[in-house]
Design a protein around this motif. Structure first.
Motif, PDB file in Angstrom:
ATOM      1  N   ARG A  38       0.823  -1.216   0.000  1.00 18.96           N
ATOM      2  CA  ARG A  38       0.000   0.000   0.000  1.00 18.96           C
ATOM      3  C   ARG A  38       0.855   1.262   0.000  1.00 18.96           C
ATOM      4  NH1 ARG A  38      -2.241   3.777   3.426  1.00 18.96           N
ATOM      5  NH2 ARG A  38      -4.354   4.484   2.869  1.00 18.96           N
ATOM      6  N   ARG A  42       0.845   4.112  -2.912  1.00 22.77           N
ATOM      7  CA  ARG A  42       0.435   5.494  -2.642  1.00 22.77           C
ATOM      8  C   ARG A  42       1.544   6.478  -3.031  1.00 22.77           C
ATOM      9  NH1 ARG A  42      -4.600   7.198  -1.313  1.00 22.77           N
ATOM     10  NH2 ARG A  42      -3.924   8.462   0.483  1.00 22.77           N
ATOM     11  N   GLU A  62       2.535  12.025   4.610  1.00 23.66           N
ATOM     12  CA  GLU A  62       1.132  12.265   4.947  1.00 23.66           C
ATOM     13  C   GLU A  62       0.196  11.534   3.989  1.00 23.66           C
ATOM     14  OE1 GLU A  62      -1.984  16.030   5.496  1.00 23.66           O
ATOM     15  OE2 GLU A  62       0.165  16.392   5.182  1.00 23.66           O
ATOM     16  N   TRP A  65       0.929   7.329   4.275  1.00 17.72           N
ATOM     17  CA  TRP A  65       0.564   6.749   5.571  1.00 17.72           C
ATOM     18  C   TRP A  65      -0.472   7.642   6.238  1.00 17.72           C
ATOM     19  CZ3 TRP A  65       5.625   6.592   3.746  1.00 17.72           C
ATOM     20  CH2 TRP A  65       6.179   5.314   3.578  1.00 17.72           C
ATOM     21  N   ASP A  66      -1.596   7.854   5.556  1.00 16.75           N
ATOM     22  CA  ASP A  66      -2.626   8.746   6.074  1.00 16.75           C
ATOM     23  C   ASP A  66      -3.343   8.175   7.287  1.00 16.75           C
ATOM     24  OD1 ASP A  66      -3.610   6.746   4.439  1.00 16.75           O
ATOM     25  OD2 ASP A  66      -5.372   7.900   3.826  1.00 16.75           O
ATOM     26  N   ASP A  67      -3.145   6.884   7.540  1.00 14.16           N
ATOM     27  CA  ASP A  67      -3.845   6.238   8.643  1.00 14.16           C
ATOM     28  C   ASP A  67      -3.000   6.107   9.902  1.00 14.16           C
ATOM     29  OD1 ASP A  67      -2.132   4.500   7.392  1.00 14.16           O
ATOM     30  OD2 ASP A  67      -3.390   2.723   7.684  1.00 14.16           O
ATOM     31  N   ARG A  68      -1.715   6.453   9.827  1.00 15.90           N
ATOM     32  CA  ARG A  68      -0.862   6.338  11.014  1.00 15.90           C
ATOM     33  C   ARG A  68       0.394   7.188  10.826  1.00 15.90           C
ATOM     34  NH1 ARG A  68      -0.026   1.853   7.862  1.00 15.90           N
ATOM     35  NH2 ARG A  68       2.125   1.116   7.581  1.00 15.90           N
TER      36      ARG A  68
END
Length: 262
Positions: A38, A42, A62, A65-68
């Motif tokens: 992933r 991205r 950012e 790794w928008d989720d962490r």
């Protein structure tokens, strides 16, 4: 979203960002389909949104790794993995490092949708049936077809000739890499290989090194191909350094110090 670009050996790549897949249409042989992690998917998507534009490391972190929240080392490792998958591990001509600013995708490699759509696609041979009789082609049409085929063979031969010298390098697209990280103070060494056996052998070589008392800082990626070693470094200044050497002729510790600029 679908993006198209070419590798350094002229193979055409179709990248489906929604499914994290790339399909490599080779000049010879069947297409190869790979699934990206992933983060790598991205990163590639962000760089391809505006080819040639510089994406800062902060913006990539950012977006990818928008989720962490992750460290800068995660970005370095993902860029390394992505470059190896794209055959860009040595020269960094596709994913280009912009010192102290970030990364950009080489816009010269990007292919327009019209060009990608017109790329030749291998089609299955049709079998004839007794009732299907093809009309005889006129002499003019046969001559036109023959000219087109000859031009196609000539173009393929030229592309193959331009690609041969590239294939001599380390490039070999792979779908999976094994990585083990060895931390030595402020020096992070990632042993990279195609199998756990390769990685464990590199880990043993690194573990047996007699590190000097002075601090060596930076991030290093090491891989081995036969008796040759490839070393890629990210120095504390943000600059990258990449070279290869004959392991028997060079001391690994000296090469590490040279790579990180110690």
């Amino acid at each position: 979203m679908i993006y198209n670009f070419r590798l350094k050996n002229s193979d055409l790549v179709e990248f489906n960002s929604e499914h994290c897949k790339i399909t490599i249409s080779k000049n010879q042989g069947a297409p190869e389909e790979l699934t990206l992690a992933r983060a790598e998917s991205r990163i590639l998507e962000l760089l391809l949104m505006e080819p040639g534009a510089i994406c800062s490391r902060e913006a990539i972190l950012e977006f990818a790794w928008d989720d962490r929240v992750v460290s800068a080392g995660s970005l370095n490792q993902s860029i390394f993995m992505l470059r190896n998958i794209l055959g860009d591990g040595k020269d960094h001509e596709i994913v280009i490092t912009v010192p102290r600013r970030g990364y950009r995708f080489n816009s010269d490699q990007v292919v327009g949708h019209s060009e990608a759509a017109s790329a030749p696609v291998a089609e299955p041979l049709e079998t004839s049936t007794p009732s299907a009789i093809a009309p005889a082609a006129s002499p003019d049409s046969r001559q036109g077809i023959g000219t087109a085929v000859r031009c196609g063979y000539l173009a393929a031969a030229v592309l193959a000739g331009l690609s041969i010298w590239r294939l001599i390098a380390w490039y070999e697209p792979i779908s999976e890499l094994h990585i083990a990280v060895i931390q030595q103070g402020e020096l992070s060494i990632s042993a990279v290989g195609k199998s756990e056996h390769d990685v464990n052998k590199l880990k043993t070589d690194v573990a047996n090194l007699n590190f000097p008392t002075e601090n060596i800082k930076g991030q290093v990626f090491i891989s081995r191909k036969g008796s040759r070693m490839n070393m890629s470094c990210i120095r504390t200044t943000g600059r990258t350094y990449n070279f290869e050497f004959q392991h028997q002729d060079k001391q690994l510790i000296d090469m590490l110090k040279k790579c990180v600029g110690a």
